[in-house]
Design a protein around this motif. Structure first.
Motif, PDB file in Angstrom:
ATOM      1  N   GLU A 119       0.659   4.244  -2.658  1.00  0.00           N
ATOM      2  CA  GLU A 119       0.493   5.660  -2.292  1.00  0.00           C
ATOM      3  C   GLU A 119       1.605   6.511  -2.911  1.00  0.00           C
ATOM      4  O   GLU A 119       1.348   7.598  -3.407  1.00  0.00           O
ATOM      5  CB  GLU A 119       0.501   5.823  -0.767  1.00  0.00           C
ATOM      6  CG  GLU A 119      -0.744   5.277  -0.086  1.00  0.00           C
ATOM      7  CD  GLU A 119      -2.014   5.965  -0.554  1.00  0.00           C
ATOM      8  OE1 GLU A 119      -2.050   7.203  -0.597  1.00  0.00           O
ATOM      9  OE2 GLU A 119      -2.973   5.260  -0.893  1.00  0.00           O
ATOM     10  N   LYS A 165       0.919   7.010  -6.545  1.00  0.00           N
ATOM     11  CA  LYS A 165      -0.153   7.995  -6.748  1.00  0.00           C
ATOM     12  C   LYS A 165       0.376   9.407  -6.561  1.00  0.00           C
ATOM     13  O   LYS A 165       0.076  10.307  -7.352  1.00  0.00           O
ATOM     14  CB  LYS A 165      -1.288   7.760  -5.739  1.00  0.00           C
ATOM     15  CG  LYS A 165      -2.208   6.632  -6.094  1.00  0.00           C
ATOM     16  CD  LYS A 165      -3.307   6.534  -5.054  1.00  0.00           C
ATOM     17  CE  LYS A 165      -4.062   5.231  -5.142  1.00  0.00           C
ATOM     18  NZ  LYS A 165      -4.968   5.057  -4.024  1.00  0.00           N
ATOM     19  N   ASN A 168       0.824  -1.209   0.000  1.00  0.00           N
ATOM     20  CA  ASN A 168       0.000   0.000   0.000  1.00  0.00           C
ATOM     21  C   ASN A 168       0.859   1.259   0.000  1.00  0.00           C
ATOM     22  O   ASN A 168       0.493   2.245  -0.624  1.00  0.00           O
ATOM     23  CB  ASN A 168      -0.954   0.006   1.200  1.00  0.00           C
ATOM     24  CG  ASN A 168      -2.083  -0.978   1.026  1.00  0.00           C
ATOM     25  OD1 ASN A 168      -2.406  -1.367  -0.088  1.00  0.00           O
ATOM     26  ND2 ASN A 168      -2.676  -1.410   2.123  1.00  0.00           N
ATOM     27  N   SER A 169       1.991   1.228   0.694  1.00  0.00           N
ATOM     28  CA  SER A 169       2.841   2.416   0.708  1.00  0.00           C
ATOM     29  C   SER A 169       3.444   2.647  -0.675  1.00  0.00           C
ATOM     30  O   SER A 169       3.589   3.783  -1.116  1.00  0.00           O
ATOM     31  CB  SER A 169       3.926   2.325   1.785  1.00  0.00           C
ATOM     32  OG  SER A 169       4.929   1.423   1.432  1.00  0.00           O
TER      33      SER A 169
END
Length: 50
Positions: A25, A28, A21-22
């Motif tokens: 992120e 993004k 997830n990091s």
């Protein structure tokens, strides 16, 4: 029987998901920054041509 407990396996899965997830992120944020840079560059180009 595995020497790793169920709790150890859950911790490993949690760590993996958090890392994934990091990365997501970060990707993004980087794409948003690139997009913002493009918009600013276009804005500067338009202002120069006026």
């Amino acid at each position: 029987m595995s020497i790793h407990t169920f709790a150890d396996k859950l911790k490993a899965i949690d760590l993996y998901l958090n890392k994934r997830n990091s990365y997501r992120e970060t990707a993004k944020l980087m794409s948003a920054t690139r997009l913002n840079d493009r918009v600013l560059a276009l804005d500067r180009k338009v202002n120069v041509e006026k």
